[in-house]
Design a protein around this motif. Structure first.
Motif, PDB file in Angstrom:
ATOM      1  N   VAL A   1      12.963   0.094   5.322  1.00 25.97           N
ATOM      2  CA  VAL A   1      11.929   1.341   5.234  1.00 25.97           C
ATOM      3  C   VAL A   1      11.882   1.529   3.484  1.00 25.97           C
ATOM      4  CG1 VAL A   1      10.855   3.592   5.053  1.00 25.97           C
ATOM      5  CG2 VAL A   1      12.111   2.681   6.900  1.00 25.97           C
ATOM      6  N   LEU A   2      10.778   1.269   2.696  1.00 23.39           N
ATOM      7  CA  LEU A   2      10.570   1.320   1.314  1.00 23.39           C
ATOM      8  C   LEU A   2       9.532   2.404   1.008  1.00 23.39           C
ATOM      9  CD1 LEU A   2      10.020  -2.366   0.334  1.00 23.39           C
ATOM     10  CD2 LEU A   2      12.554  -1.223   0.523  1.00 23.39           C
ATOM     11  N   LEU A   3      10.118   3.452   0.172  1.00 26.41           N
ATOM     12  CA  LEU A   3       9.185   4.412  -0.284  1.00 26.41           C
ATOM     13  C   LEU A   3       8.918   4.667  -1.483  1.00 26.41           C
ATOM     14  CD1 LEU A   3      12.041   5.748   1.622  1.00 26.41           C
ATOM     15  CD2 LEU A   3      10.436   7.481   2.095  1.00 26.41           C
ATOM     16  N   THR A   4       7.576   4.755  -2.130  1.00 22.93           N
ATOM     17  CA  THR A   4       7.385   5.005  -3.351  1.00 22.93           C
ATOM     18  C   THR A   4       7.964   6.130  -3.994  1.00 22.93           C
ATOM     19  OG1 THR A   4       5.417   6.144  -2.800  1.00 22.93           O
ATOM     20  CG2 THR A   4       5.033   3.812  -3.074  1.00 22.93           C
ATOM     21  N   THR A   5       7.896   6.405  -5.195  1.00 27.39           N
ATOM     22  CA  THR A   5       8.793   7.605  -5.611  1.00 27.39           C
ATOM     23  C   THR A   5       7.930   8.750  -5.648  1.00 27.39           C
ATOM     24  OG1 THR A   5       7.884   6.706  -8.086  1.00 27.39           O
ATOM     25  CG2 THR A   5      10.255   5.964  -7.161  1.00 27.39           C
TER      26      THR A   5
ATOM     27  N   VAL B   1       6.365   0.288   4.219  1.00 24.88           N
ATOM     28  CA  VAL B   1       6.228   1.077   3.000  1.00 24.88           C
ATOM     29  C   VAL B   1       5.496   2.179   3.158  1.00 24.88           C
ATOM     30  CG1 VAL B   1       5.250   0.808   0.670  1.00 24.88           C
ATOM     31  CG2 VAL B   1       6.098  -1.407   1.784  1.00 24.88           C
ATOM     32  N   ILE B   2       6.151   3.347   2.581  1.00 22.61           N
ATOM     33  CA  ILE B   2       5.625   4.842   2.656  1.00 22.61           C
ATOM     34  C   ILE B   2       5.052   5.154   1.363  1.00 22.61           C
ATOM     35  CG2 ILE B   2       6.063   7.131   3.256  1.00 22.61           C
ATOM     36  CD1 ILE B   2       8.221   6.015   5.308  1.00 22.61           C
ATOM     37  N   ASP B   3       3.847   5.244   1.261  1.00 23.34           N
ATOM     38  CA  ASP B   3       3.463   5.550  -0.191  1.00 23.34           C
ATOM     39  C   ASP B   3       2.861   6.732  -0.299  1.00 23.34           C
ATOM     40  OD1 ASP B   3       2.221   5.272  -2.735  1.00 23.34           O
ATOM     41  OD2 ASP B   3       0.510   3.846  -2.096  1.00 23.34           O
ATOM     42  N   GLY B   4       3.402   7.745  -1.040  1.00 20.79           N
ATOM     43  CA  GLY B   4       3.067   8.976  -1.421  1.00 20.79           C
ATOM     44  C   GLY B   4       2.987   9.898  -0.255  1.00 20.79           C
TER      45      GLY B   4
END
Length: 271
Positions: free
Chosen positions: A149-153, A124-127
């Motif tokens: 891979v999940l990315l925050t907006t 999870v890639i956050d910011g």
């Protein structure tokens, strides 16, 4: 093939390579027209192999029968804009890497469930907003056993031109999508979560409890401040990379590579 010689910077059809911003290329209001730019023959080939649809090419004249010949043969009847190196650099604002750009259709966004289906290790890639870091994280993810891979907006778009180039096309190899719900929601999909952060509760990366987790989501934070307290309290573990010489942390892309390797699924573990 339709080869179009560019005579001026106002040539119709080249806007996608020149004047449109990344936001305009994404075209949120009209997703059917959304595109991204892949740069260099190697990266374009990876995208084509992964099934991405080419829209048009911008190519130095000398590469039409050289480095771009294979790509052109695979792209079918799409416009191929060409000209001298200096003119193309004026058009795009930078010197083309290996002399070739390809505008490609953006794929439909996957759901979180689709990206996570069958996955045992995700990130999870956050910011994270730096395009170089995004590209480097994707390259490490592809190489070191990350399944999705999940990315925050609040993170940078992985299909940003520079992110694609830095990843060497790895953004086309690992399934990814945007995560709009809290990190804690991944427990509904069977994942335990590990926040990479420095807190008084952090456990070392080599802790055997982490290696034994069947489905693990590794959460990476921003370049400056790292993960927020709100995100950390939602995770099951807070993890630190042991450091020497009083260094407190690594660049997020470097830290991701270390974490991916240490927390990878070992070949002798049951599926």
């Amino acid at each position: 093939m339709a080869i179009i010689e560019i005579k001026s910077l106002e040539e119709p059809g080249v806007e996608v390579f020149a004047t449109l911003t990344e936001a305009q290329l994404r075209s949120r209001k009209d997703p059917q027209r959304a595109v991204f730019i892949a740069e260099s023959p190697k990266v374009i080939k990876v995208a084509l192999d992964a099934g991405y649809e080419p829209v048009s090419l911008l190519c130095e004249r000398r590469h039409i029968t050289g480095d771009a010949a294979e790509i052109i043969a695979r792209c079918g009847d799409i416009p191929i804009y060409t000209g001298e190196r200096e003119l193309l650099a004026q058009l795009t604002g930078y010197t083309l890497t290996r002399g070739v750009l390809c505008a490609m259709r953006r794929p439909h966004a996957r759901s979180v469930e689709e990206v996570c289906r069958g996955a045992r290790r995700i990130v999870v890639i956050d910011g994270v907003v730096d395009t170089t870091n995004i590209g480097a994280i994707f390259r490490s993810a592809a190489a070191l056993g990350i399944d999705g891979v999940l990315l925050t907006t609040s993170s940078c778009d992985p299909l940003n031109r520079r992110a694609v180039r830095v990843s060497m096309g790895s953004v086309f190899l690992v399934p990814w999508t945007w995560l709009e719900s809290p990190v804690g929601s991944l427990s509904d999909l069977g994942f335990r979560t590990a926040a990479m952060a420095l807190t008084t509760q952090s456990i070392p990366l080599g802790d055997p409890r982490l290696a034994s987790i069947h489905k693990l989501a590794i959460v990476m934070g921003t370049e400056g401040d790292g993960l927020s307290h709100e995100t950390i309290v939602q995770t099951d573990y807070v993890v630190r990379i042991p450091m020497s010489h009083h260094v407190d942390s690594l660049n997020v892309a470097a830290a991701a590579a270390v974490a991916f390797w240490e927390l990878r699924v070992r070949e002798d573990e049951p599926a």
